[in-house]
Design a protein around this motif. Sequence first.
Motif, PDB file in Angstrom:
ATOM      1  N   LYS A 158       0.886  -1.177   0.000  1.00 42.33           N
ATOM      2  CA  LYS A 158       0.000   0.000   0.000  1.00 42.33           C
ATOM      3  C   LYS A 158       0.909   1.209   0.000  1.00 42.33           C
ATOM      4  O   LYS A 158       1.653   1.458   0.946  1.00 42.33           O
ATOM      5  N   MET A 159       0.897   1.979  -1.084  1.00 38.13           N
ATOM      6  CA  MET A 159       1.871   3.043  -1.285  1.00 38.13           C
ATOM      7  C   MET A 159       1.481   4.326  -0.553  1.00 38.13           C
ATOM      8  O   MET A 159       0.306   4.686  -0.482  1.00 38.13           O
ATOM      9  N   LYS A 160       2.474   5.025  -0.025  1.00 34.94           N
ATOM     10  CA  LYS A 160       2.238   6.334   0.575  1.00 34.94           C
ATOM     11  C   LYS A 160       2.069   7.375  -0.532  1.00 34.94           C
ATOM     12  O   LYS A 160       2.503   7.157  -1.676  1.00 34.94           O
ATOM     13  N   PRO A 161       1.452   8.523  -0.239  1.00 33.48           N
ATOM     14  CA  PRO A 161       1.288   9.566  -1.257  1.00 33.48           C
ATOM     15  C   PRO A 161       2.636  10.072  -1.748  1.00 33.48           C
ATOM     16  O   PRO A 161       3.601  10.166  -0.978  1.00 33.48           O
ATOM     17  N   LYS A 162       2.700  10.410  -3.041  1.00 33.25           N
ATOM     18  CA  LYS A 162       3.942  10.878  -3.633  1.00 33.25           C
ATOM     19  C   LYS A 162       4.023  12.394  -3.740  1.00 33.25           C
ATOM     20  O   LYS A 162       5.043  12.932  -4.187  1.00 33.25           O
ATOM     21  N   SER A 163       2.946  13.087  -3.345  1.00 35.48           N
ATOM     22  CA  SER A 163       2.924  14.545  -3.437  1.00 35.48           C
ATOM     23  C   SER A 163       1.985  15.107  -2.380  1.00 35.48           C
ATOM     24  O   SER A 163       1.239  14.361  -1.733  1.00 35.48           O
ATOM     25  N   PHE A 164       2.014  16.428  -2.219  1.00 29.69           N
ATOM     26  CA  PHE A 164       1.129  17.083  -1.261  1.00 29.69           C
ATOM     27  C   PHE A 164      -0.327  16.910  -1.670  1.00 29.69           C
ATOM     28  O   PHE A 164      -1.191  16.616  -0.834  1.00 29.69           O
ATOM     29  N   SER A 165      -0.613  17.051  -2.960  1.00 31.37           N
ATOM     30  CA  SER A 165      -1.997  16.873  -3.424  1.00 31.37           C
ATOM     31  C   SER A 165      -2.447  15.429  -3.215  1.00 31.37           C
ATOM     32  O   SER A 165      -3.602  15.166  -2.883  1.00 31.37           O
ATOM     33  N   GLY A 166      -1.500  14.477  -3.380  1.00 26.87           N
ATOM     34  CA  GLY A 166      -1.830  13.091  -3.120  1.00 26.87           C
ATOM     35  C   GLY A 166      -2.143  12.841  -1.658  1.00 26.87           C
ATOM     36  O   GLY A 166      -3.024  12.048  -1.319  1.00 26.87           O
ATOM     37  N   ALA A 167      -1.425  13.554  -0.764  1.00 26.00           N
ATOM     38  CA  ALA A 167      -1.682  13.418   0.672  1.00 26.00           C
ATOM     39  C   ALA A 167      -3.062  13.960   1.037  1.00 26.00           C
ATOM     40  O   ALA A 167      -3.782  13.372   1.853  1.00 26.00           O
ATOM     41  N   ILE A 168      -3.446  15.085   0.435  1.00 21.95           N
ATOM     42  CA  ILE A 168      -4.769  15.657   0.691  1.00 21.95           C
ATOM     43  C   ILE A 168      -5.861  14.704   0.206  1.00 21.95           C
ATOM     44  O   ILE A 168      -6.866  14.473   0.900  1.00 21.95           O
ATOM     45  N   ARG A 169      -5.654  14.126  -0.977  1.00 19.22           N
ATOM     46  CA  ARG A 169      -6.632  13.166  -1.502  1.00 19.22           C
ATOM     47  C   ARG A 169      -6.719  11.939  -0.599  1.00 19.22           C
ATOM     48  O   ARG A 169      -7.795  11.401  -0.359  1.00 19.22           O
ATOM     49  N   GLU A 170      -5.567  11.513  -0.070  1.00 13.95           N
ATOM     50  CA  GLU A 170      -5.541  10.364   0.837  1.00 13.95           C
ATOM     51  C   GLU A 170      -6.338  10.657   2.103  1.00 13.95           C
ATOM     52  O   GLU A 170      -7.027   9.789   2.645  1.00 13.95           O
ATOM     53  N   MET A 171      -6.246  11.900   2.594  1.00 17.16           N
ATOM     54  CA  MET A 171      -6.944  12.277   3.820  1.00 17.16           C
ATOM     55  C   MET A 171      -8.449  12.345   3.634  1.00 17.16           C
ATOM     56  O   MET A 171      -9.214  11.967   4.521  1.00 17.16           O
ATOM     57  N   LEU A 172      -8.886  12.807   2.479  1.00 15.57           N
ATOM     58  CA  LEU A 172     -10.300  13.133   2.290  1.00 15.57           C
ATOM     59  C   LEU A 172     -11.089  12.095   1.508  1.00 15.57           C
ATOM     60  O   LEU A 172     -12.314  12.185   1.444  1.00 15.57           O
ATOM     61  N   THR A 173     -10.411  11.118   0.917  1.00 14.37           N
ATOM     62  CA  THR A 173     -11.109  10.137   0.086  1.00 14.37           C
ATOM     63  C   THR A 173     -10.598   8.731   0.391  1.00 14.37           C
ATOM     64  O   THR A 173      -9.658   8.535   1.155  1.00 14.37           O
ATOM     65  N   ASP A 174     -11.213   7.753  -0.275  1.00  9.74           N
ATOM     66  CA  ASP A 174     -10.789   6.355  -0.161  1.00  9.74           C
ATOM     67  C   ASP A 174      -9.858   5.950  -1.294  1.00  9.74           C
ATOM     68  O   ASP A 174      -9.561   4.763  -1.456  1.00  9.74           O
ATOM     69  N   SER A 175      -9.402   6.917  -2.109  1.00  9.44           N
ATOM     70  CA  SER A 175      -8.580   6.587  -3.267  1.00  9.44           C
ATOM     71  C   SER A 175      -7.189   6.142  -2.817  1.00  9.44           C
ATOM     72  O   SER A 175      -6.455   6.895  -2.186  1.00  9.44           O
TER      73      SER A 175
END
Length: 334
Positions: free
Chosen positions: A240-257
Amino acid sequence: SSSSSSSSSSLSSSSSASSSSSHSSSSSFASMNDVVPLIDAQTAAILGGIDKFTIQQHYKFWDNCAEQPNTYTIFNMEKQQAIMRVEEKSECCSRCFCAPNHSVVLEFNALDPSGNVIFPVITMEREGCCSKNCLGCIICADCCANEAFVHAGRVEGTAGKMPKDMVIGRAKVPIGGGGLTPTIQVMDRTPTSDNHFATVTGPTIFGGCSELCCSVPFKVERVGFDGKAVKVGDIATITKMKPKSFSGAIREMLTDSDLYELEIHDRSVTPQQRATLIGTLLLMDYMFFERDIDMCGVQQTSGPGGGGRFYINICNCYCFGAVCPCQLKAPKQG
């Protein structure tokens, strides 16, 4: 293994007519390696020729308002080419009120180079909590255990009630859940039953805010006839990969993607075994990483004044099949 033998009858062999017809259409990968080749030649060639897969869950805007059926795209990681799309089929009511423990059917479709669906390849089913009432709890019986069946081709029906003549593999959490180690047994189709060929194990602590800075690896170990792992190295790794960018981190926080990688280390893993490992990966997504607002939120409180308490979920801890959040909560006011 003893836990897999109790369900071996569910993978009874198909009729001789369907078996001979499937065998004649199988690719060289399947006919040489798979004991009971059921997937078609094109699917076997696709799966047998790729050792590194990326699985990307799609972001859906309305998922924050009401639980939406999941969609995934599977990529050839080395070529960055989409090869399959996976669509969840589930009942709206159970999905909205029981997710992520609801019944699901996942339909896999092959894609052409332009990303268009060309033919169905695999179907996966996971029976949910409407019929397995203790799903997601500490696993002390089969009614508490997550289990998924992977079928060759398109199979119609309801999760838990589909015919099993085209099953190519199965993934199941054992009784006890592996203790403090997330554990999934992976079965391969044999002519008379099924064979426990691999075990997936992961870390005790995962999820929550820890996902923002840490990837979560799960190792896949080959299993011998005695049900014990063969210590010759992992045959595959699911991450399970960690986010690769700040926008990816925000998406990780707010969605199930979510984003996953499956890397095959052992080239002898057959096409149908690879399909079963991809199905196991998606089962893990529902089990461990589909928890709504897993990083932070507001917990409603009872009593005078009502209101809620803000919390931050540092991580989740695995305990005998149950996932227990470790949270920091704001103090009550007044």
